[in-house]
Design a protein around this motif. Structure first.
Motif, PDB file in Angstrom:
ATOM      1  N   ASP A  73       9.822  -0.428 -21.833  1.00 49.27           N
ATOM      2  CA  ASP A  73       9.088   0.514 -22.668  1.00 49.27           C
ATOM      3  C   ASP A  73       7.931   1.159 -21.926  1.00 49.27           C
ATOM      4  OD1 ASP A  73      10.741   0.026 -24.829  1.00 49.27           O
ATOM      5  OD2 ASP A  73       9.449  -1.557 -25.650  1.00 49.27           O
ATOM      6  N   GLY A  74       7.336   0.427 -20.976  1.00 47.30           N
ATOM      7  CA  GLY A  74       6.126   0.943 -20.347  1.00 47.30           C
ATOM      8  C   GLY A  74       6.092   0.748 -18.847  1.00 47.30           C
ATOM      9  N   GLY A  75       4.915   1.069 -18.292  1.00 48.37           N
ATOM     10  CA  GLY A  75       4.682   0.923 -16.858  1.00 48.37           C
ATOM     11  C   GLY A  75       4.833   2.210 -16.078  1.00 48.37           C
ATOM     12  N   TYR A  76       5.368   3.249 -16.699  1.00 44.85           N
ATOM     13  CA  TYR A  76       5.670   4.471 -15.959  1.00 44.85           C
ATOM     14  C   TYR A  76       4.428   5.289 -15.599  1.00 44.85           C
ATOM     15  CZ  TYR A  76      10.200   3.176 -17.857  1.00 44.85           C
ATOM     16  OH  TYR A  76      11.331   2.477 -18.195  1.00 44.85           O
ATOM     17  N   ASP A  77       3.341   5.039 -16.292  1.00 47.21           N
ATOM     18  CA  ASP A  77       2.091   5.737 -15.982  1.00 47.21           C
ATOM     19  C   ASP A  77       1.059   4.794 -15.371  1.00 47.21           C
ATOM     20  OD1 ASP A  77       1.629   4.206 -18.215  1.00 47.21           O
ATOM     21  OD2 ASP A  77       0.622   5.772 -19.368  1.00 47.21           O
ATOM     22  N   ASP A  78       1.509   3.630 -14.895  1.00 51.36           N
ATOM     23  CA  ASP A  78       0.610   2.579 -14.418  1.00 51.36           C
ATOM     24  C   ASP A  78       0.800   2.357 -12.921  1.00 51.36           C
ATOM     25  OD1 ASP A  78      -0.922   0.358 -13.969  1.00 51.36           O
ATOM     26  OD2 ASP A  78       0.166  -0.966 -15.345  1.00 51.36           O
ATOM     27  N   PRO A  79      -0.165   2.743 -12.087  1.00 49.17           N
ATOM     28  CA  PRO A  79      -0.025   2.503 -10.648  1.00 49.17           C
ATOM     29  C   PRO A  79       0.241   1.048 -10.301  1.00 49.17           C
ATOM     30  CG  PRO A  79      -1.864   3.992 -11.072  1.00 49.17           C
ATOM     31  CD  PRO A  79      -1.408   3.491 -12.412  1.00 49.17           C
ATOM     32  N   ALA A  80      -0.341   0.110 -11.060  1.00 53.31           N
ATOM     33  CA  ALA A  80      -0.138  -1.307 -10.765  1.00 53.31           C
ATOM     34  C   ALA A  80       1.317  -1.715 -10.966  1.00 53.31           C
ATOM     35  CB  ALA A  80      -1.051  -2.165 -11.640  1.00 53.31           C
ATOM     36  N   ALA A  81       1.989  -1.132 -11.961  1.00 53.11           N
ATOM     37  CA  ALA A  81       3.398  -1.456 -12.198  1.00 53.11           C
ATOM     38  C   ALA A  81       4.267  -0.938 -11.060  1.00 53.11           C
ATOM     39  CB  ALA A  81       3.858  -0.872 -13.531  1.00 53.11           C
ATOM     40  N   TRP A  82       4.043   0.310 -10.636  1.00 54.39           N
ATOM     41  CA  TRP A  82       4.813   0.866  -9.522  1.00 54.39           C
ATOM     42  C   TRP A  82       4.553   0.074  -8.243  1.00 54.39           C
ATOM     43  CZ3 TRP A  82       8.700   3.565 -10.866  1.00 54.39           C
ATOM     44  CH2 TRP A  82       8.650   4.484 -11.911  1.00 54.39           C
ATOM     45  N   ALA A  87       6.296  -3.756  -4.211  1.00 50.39           N
ATOM     46  CA  ALA A  87       5.945  -4.991  -3.503  1.00 50.39           C
ATOM     47  C   ALA A  87       7.088  -5.999  -3.561  1.00 50.39           C
ATOM     48  CB  ALA A  87       4.672  -5.598  -4.094  1.00 50.39           C
ATOM     49  N   ALA A  88       7.817  -6.048  -4.677  1.00 41.61           N
ATOM     50  CA  ALA A  88       8.946  -6.975  -4.789  1.00 41.61           C
ATOM     51  C   ALA A  88      10.027  -6.634  -3.764  1.00 41.61           C
ATOM     52  CB  ALA A  88       9.525  -6.928  -6.202  1.00 41.61           C
ATOM     53  N   VAL A  89      10.251  -5.343  -3.544  1.00 42.80           N
ATOM     54  CA  VAL A  89      11.250  -4.919  -2.562  1.00 42.80           C
ATOM     55  C   VAL A  89      10.757  -5.216  -1.143  1.00 42.80           C
ATOM     56  CG1 VAL A  89      12.634  -2.988  -1.715  1.00 42.80           C
ATOM     57  CG2 VAL A  89      12.055  -3.135  -4.143  1.00 42.80           C
ATOM     58  N   LEU A  90       9.488  -4.946  -0.894  1.00 42.88           N
ATOM     59  CA  LEU A  90       8.926  -5.220   0.430  1.00 42.88           C
ATOM     60  C   LEU A  90       8.945  -6.718   0.737  1.00 42.88           C
ATOM     61  CD1 LEU A  90       5.903  -2.747   0.347  1.00 42.88           C
ATOM     62  CD2 LEU A  90       7.993  -2.523   1.714  1.00 42.88           C
ATOM     63  N   ASP A  91       8.660  -7.541  -0.253  1.00 42.55           N
ATOM     64  CA  ASP A  91       8.735  -8.991  -0.048  1.00 42.55           C
ATOM     65  C   ASP A  91      10.155  -9.404   0.318  1.00 42.55           C
ATOM     66  OD1 ASP A  91       6.062  -9.275  -0.614  1.00 42.55           O
ATOM     67  OD2 ASP A  91       6.362  -9.975  -2.674  1.00 42.55           O
ATOM     68  N   HIS A  92      11.112  -8.808  -0.364  1.00 42.41           N
ATOM     69  CA  HIS A  92      12.512  -9.140  -0.099  1.00 42.41           C
ATOM     70  C   HIS A  92      12.943  -8.669   1.286  1.00 42.41           C
ATOM     71  CE1 HIS A  92      16.684 -10.002  -0.909  1.00 42.41           C
ATOM     72  NE2 HIS A  92      17.027  -8.758  -0.646  1.00 42.41           N
ATOM     73  N   ALA A  93      12.315  -7.598   1.777  1.00 43.35           N
ATOM     74  CA  ALA A  93      12.667  -7.089   3.101  1.00 43.35           C
ATOM     75  C   ALA A  93      12.387  -8.121   4.185  1.00 43.35           C
ATOM     76  CB  ALA A  93      11.901  -5.799   3.394  1.00 43.35           C
ATOM     77  N   HIS A 112       1.251   2.121  -4.458  1.00 53.22           N
ATOM     78  CA  HIS A 112       1.160   0.851  -3.733  1.00 53.22           C
ATOM     79  C   HIS A 112      -0.068   0.843  -2.831  1.00 53.22           C
ATOM     80  CE1 HIS A 112       2.056  -2.249  -0.737  1.00 53.22           C
ATOM     81  NE2 HIS A 112       2.887  -2.781  -1.613  1.00 53.22           N
ATOM     82  N   LEU A 113      -0.299   1.942  -2.132  1.00 59.18           N
ATOM     83  CA  LEU A 113      -1.475   2.030  -1.260  1.00 59.18           C
ATOM     84  C   LEU A 113      -2.758   1.914  -2.071  1.00 59.18           C
ATOM     85  CD1 LEU A 113      -0.269   4.999   0.974  1.00 59.18           C
ATOM     86  CD2 LEU A 113      -0.505   2.610   1.711  1.00 59.18           C
ATOM     87  N   ASP A 209      -8.813   9.976  -1.565  1.00 61.86           N
ATOM     88  CA  ASP A 209      -9.420   8.810  -0.921  1.00 61.86           C
ATOM     89  C   ASP A 209      -8.363   7.810  -0.459  1.00 61.86           C
ATOM     90  OD1 ASP A 209     -11.850   9.939  -1.432  1.00 61.86           O
ATOM     91  OD2 ASP A 209     -12.335   8.651  -3.143  1.00 61.86           O
ATOM     92  N   VAL A 210      -7.298   7.670  -1.257  1.00 64.45           N
ATOM     93  CA  VAL A 210      -6.227   6.743  -0.897  1.00 64.45           C
ATOM     94  C   VAL A 210      -5.541   7.199   0.393  1.00 64.45           C
ATOM     95  CG1 VAL A 210      -4.013   5.765  -1.630  1.00 64.45           C
ATOM     96  CG2 VAL A 210      -5.845   6.089  -3.300  1.00 64.45           C
ATOM     97  N   LEU A 211      -5.236   8.488   0.477  1.00 60.59           N
ATOM     98  CA  LEU A 211      -4.564   9.017   1.664  1.00 60.59           C
ATOM     99  C   LEU A 211      -5.460   8.917   2.893  1.00 60.59           C
ATOM    100  CD1 LEU A 211      -2.902  12.189   0.104  1.00 60.59           C
ATOM    101  CD2 LEU A 211      -1.839   9.962   0.516  1.00 60.59           C
ATOM    102  N   ALA A 212      -6.732   9.182   2.717  1.00 61.19           N
ATOM    103  CA  ALA A 212      -7.661   9.135   3.846  1.00 61.19           C
ATOM    104  C   ALA A 212      -7.803   7.733   4.415  1.00 61.19           C
ATOM    105  CB  ALA A 212      -9.026   9.667   3.421  1.00 61.19           C
ATOM    106  N   ALA A 213      -7.452   6.711   3.612  1.00 65.80           N
ATOM    107  CA  ALA A 213      -7.596   5.322   4.060  1.00 65.80           C
ATOM    108  C   ALA A 213      -6.315   4.757   4.676  1.00 65.80           C
ATOM    109  CB  ALA A 213      -8.018   4.449   2.878  1.00 65.80           C
TER     110      ALA A 213
END
Length: 278
Positions: A73-82, A87-93, A112-113, A209-213
């Protein structure tokens, strides 16, 4: 091969895998993140490329609400959910990965950044990508193929939405694609419910700011004939990310990885190789 992982809030994520974990211990895994109302099938030419799969383990998730993944139902507007999903995929990598974000996939990487920094990321490739969203944010500039039908593609009424989505599917590439391929793109889009298609746009986000970091090697790729995401969005990201490399594809639309397969895959192999030696 498709396997299932658990993302943020327990969401089940479908992930296509190719290559072999031990193909080349010095080569980073590659994670391919598709765009809005698409699926991991968009990356078929990368998942089946002998040069890429011989050297790299390749993982391509279906985003939440897309393809074979759950549609919560949710998470689509939440940076933490994305961020949690990626992160789950990166962990699996199993090792720091080169993460490739196409279109809305660039915003998922930016989430994620924003939330977790470059944890698990060895390098970034932004392909026809947005890194911001909402009116007035240059990193989210859309082109006429999307901007001209945005209200319609978000509609519940199929008589309104389907013709607009078909038009968008056809205009993904600069050169006309085969009818069967356009219909495959449309089928992927129609698997994404209108509520999810709308929810992904129900965000306003600046990322300067995120991109600059960003502190990992980054390549920005864009087709100079892209009518879906304006090339100024790519220029914006390349200008903000320190030492970002640029690679513009002449006469190419929104899907350089499908329009110029050998050229794109060569660019990706070279970038991933440079990251391995970074």
């Amino acid at each position: 091969m498709i396997r299932y992982l658990t993302g943020a809030d327990g969401v089940r994520l479908a992930v296509r895998e190719a290559g072999h974990p031990s193909a080349d211990s010095t080569a980073p895994p590659i994670v391919l993140v598709h765009g809005w109302a698409a699926s991991s099938a968009a990356w078929t030419h990368q998942l089946t490329d002998p040069g890429l799969t011989a050297a790299h383990r390749i993982l391509a998730p279906d985003l939440r609400g897309h393809g074979e993944s759950d549609a919560p139902d949710g998470g689509y507007d939440d940076p933490a959910a994305w961020a949690g999903d990626l992160a789950a995929v990166l962990d699996h990598a199993g090792a720091p990965a080169v993460v490739v974000g196409w279109s809305y996939g660039g915003l998922v990487i930016t989430d994620h950044l924003r939330e977790r920094g470059a944890e698990g990321i060895a390098g970034i490739v932004l392909v026809g990508a947005i890194t911001e969203i909402g009116g007035g944010h240059p990193g989210g500039a859309v082109g006429p193929a999307l901007g001209g039908v945005l209200r319609e593609v978000l509609a519940d009424d199929p008589d309104v939405a389907v013709p607009a989505l078909a038009s968008l599917a056809a205009r993904m590439t600069s050169e006309p694609a085969a009818g069967a391929e356009v219909q495959r793109r449309l089928a992927d889009t129609l698997r994404v419910s209108p509520r999810v298609r709308r929810a992904l746009f129900r965000r306003t986000l600046s990322s300067a700011d995120v991109l600059a970091a960003v502190d990992v090697p980054t390549l920005v790729v864009h087709g100079d004939a892209d009518e879906v995401i304006d090339s100024t969005a790519g220029e914006y990201a390349a200008g903000k990310i320190p030492d970002a490399r640029r690679r513009w594809f002449a006469g190419v639309g929104h899907m350089p990885f499908a329009e110029r397969v050998e050229e794109f895959n060569g660019v990706l192999r070279a970038f991933a190789g440079s990251v391995a030696n970074h």
